[in-house]
Design a protein around this motif. Structure first.
Motif, short mmCIF file in Angstrom:
data_model
loop_
_atom_site.label_atom_id
_atom_site.label_comp_id
_atom_site.label_asym_id
_atom_site.label_seq_id
_atom_site.Cartn_x
_atom_site.Cartn_y
_atom_site.Cartn_z
N ASP A 175 -23.85 -44.88 16.51
CA ASP A 175 -24.36 -45.29 17.82
C ASP A 175 -25.43 -44.31 18.26
OD1 ASP A 175 -24.77 -46.18 20.40
OD2 ASP A 175 -22.72 -45.81 21.07
N LEU A 176 -26.60 -44.82 18.63
CA LEU A 176 -27.70 -43.96 19.05
C LEU A 176 -28.01 -44.09 20.53
CD1 LEU A 176 -30.13 -44.54 16.04
CD2 LEU A 176 -28.57 -42.61 16.41
N ASP A 177 -27.15 -44.74 21.29
CA ASP A 177 -27.42 -44.99 22.70
C ASP A 177 -27.12 -43.82 23.62
OD1 ASP A 177 -28.40 -47.55 22.47
OD2 ASP A 177 -26.40 -48.43 22.52
N ASN A 178 -26.20 -42.98 23.24
CA ASN A 178 -25.75 -41.96 24.18
C ASN A 178 -26.60 -40.69 24.18
OD1 ASN A 178 -25.03 -40.84 21.77
ND2 ASN A 178 -22.84 -41.01 22.06
N GLY A 179 -27.72 -40.69 23.50
CA GLY A 179 -28.59 -39.52 23.47
C GLY A 179 -28.01 -38.35 22.71
N ASP A 180 -27.09 -38.63 21.81
CA ASP A 180 -26.41 -37.59 21.04
C ASP A 180 -27.38 -36.96 20.05
OD1 ASP A 180 -24.78 -36.04 19.47
OD2 ASP A 180 -23.37 -37.65 18.98
N THR A 181 -27.80 -35.74 20.30
CA THR A 181 -28.75 -35.08 19.42
C THR A 181 -28.14 -34.78 18.06
OG1 THR A 181 -28.22 -32.93 20.37
CG2 THR A 181 -30.11 -34.10 21.31
N THR A 182 -26.82 -34.61 18.00
CA THR A 182 -26.15 -34.39 16.72
C THR A 182 -26.31 -35.61 15.83
OG1 THR A 182 -24.56 -32.90 17.75
CG2 THR A 182 -23.96 -33.81 15.62
N ALA A 183 -26.14 -36.80 16.41
CA ALA A 183 -26.31 -38.04 15.64
C ALA A 183 -27.74 -38.17 15.14
CB ALA A 183 -25.93 -39.26 16.48
N LEU A 184 -28.71 -37.87 15.99
CA LEU A 184 -30.12 -37.96 15.57
C LEU A 184 -30.44 -36.95 14.48
CD1 LEU A 184 -31.90 -38.52 19.00
CD2 LEU A 184 -31.64 -40.17 17.14
N ARG A 185 -29.88 -35.75 14.55
CA ARG A 185 -30.10 -34.76 13.48
C ARG A 185 -29.51 -35.25 12.17
NH1 ARG A 185 -29.04 -30.94 17.52
NH2 ARG A 185 -26.88 -30.69 16.79
N ALA A 186 -28.33 -35.87 12.23
CA ALA A 186 -27.71 -36.40 11.01
C ALA A 186 -28.56 -37.51 10.41
CB ALA A 186 -26.30 -36.91 11.31
N ILE A 187 -29.09 -38.39 11.24
CA ILE A 187 -29.96 -39.48 10.76
C ILE A 187 -31.24 -38.88 10.18
CG2 ILE A 187 -31.28 -41.52 11.44
CD1 ILE A 187 -28.17 -41.85 11.44
N ARG A 188 -31.78 -37.88 10.84
CA ARG A 188 -32.99 -37.20 10.33
C ARG A 188 -32.72 -36.58 8.95
NH1 ARG A 188 -37.64 -34.62 13.14
NH2 ARG A 188 -38.53 -33.19 11.63
N GLY A 189 -31.55 -35.97 8.79
CA GLY A 189 -31.18 -35.40 7.51
C GLY A 189 -31.09 -36.45 6.42
N HIS A 190 -30.49 -37.60 6.76
CA HIS A 190 -30.40 -38.68 5.77
C HIS A 190 -31.79 -39.18 5.39
CE1 HIS A 190 -28.76 -42.00 3.53
NE2 HIS A 190 -29.48 -42.84 4.25
N LEU A 191 -32.66 -39.34 6.38
CA LEU A 191 -34.03 -39.78 6.08
C LEU A 191 -34.73 -38.74 5.21
CD1 LEU A 191 -36.35 -41.75 6.32
CD2 LEU A 191 -36.91 -40.72 8.54
N GLY A 192 -34.47 -37.47 5.43
CA GLY A 192 -35.05 -36.42 4.59
C GLY A 192 -34.60 -36.55 3.14
#
Length: 95
Positions: free
Chosen positions: A60-77
């Motif tokens: 879920d990316l709705d709650n502004g969770d920066t931890t989730a965004l960092r994890a997604i960024r890592g996967h994209l990397g």
């Protein structure tokens, strides 16, 4: 766009971006066993589907969770690194 700016950098492979047919938009990356989908519906609810091989996770990316965004960024990397190994000239394909 906010999510893409948070997870992408100048080295990231480009997503395929398209309408989802129901008023939302999807940004999708596929590279062999790696995939990433960022889905934003017409109400601006957003989530990601991360896949490596047969393992899949919905985030879920709705709650502004920066931890989730960092994890997604890592996967994209990792996905980007995989593409660069398989096809070092990938940028030439999109010019």
């Amino acid at each position: 766009m906010r999510i893409l700016y948070a997870i992408c950098d100048s080295t990231s492979v480009y997503p395929h971006i398209s309408p989802d047919g129901d008023g939302g938009v999807a940004a999708v990356w596929y590279a062999d066993e790696f995939s990433l989908e960022i889905l934003v519906d017409r109400e601006d609810d957003a989530y990601a589907i991360v896949k490596i091989g047969s393992n899949m996770l919905s985030v879920d990316l709705d709650n502004g969770d920066t931890t989730a965004l960092r994890a997604i960024r890592g996967h994209l990397g990792r996905l980007t690194a995989h593409v660069k190994v398989k096809n070092p000239q990938w940028r030439d394909l999109v010019r």
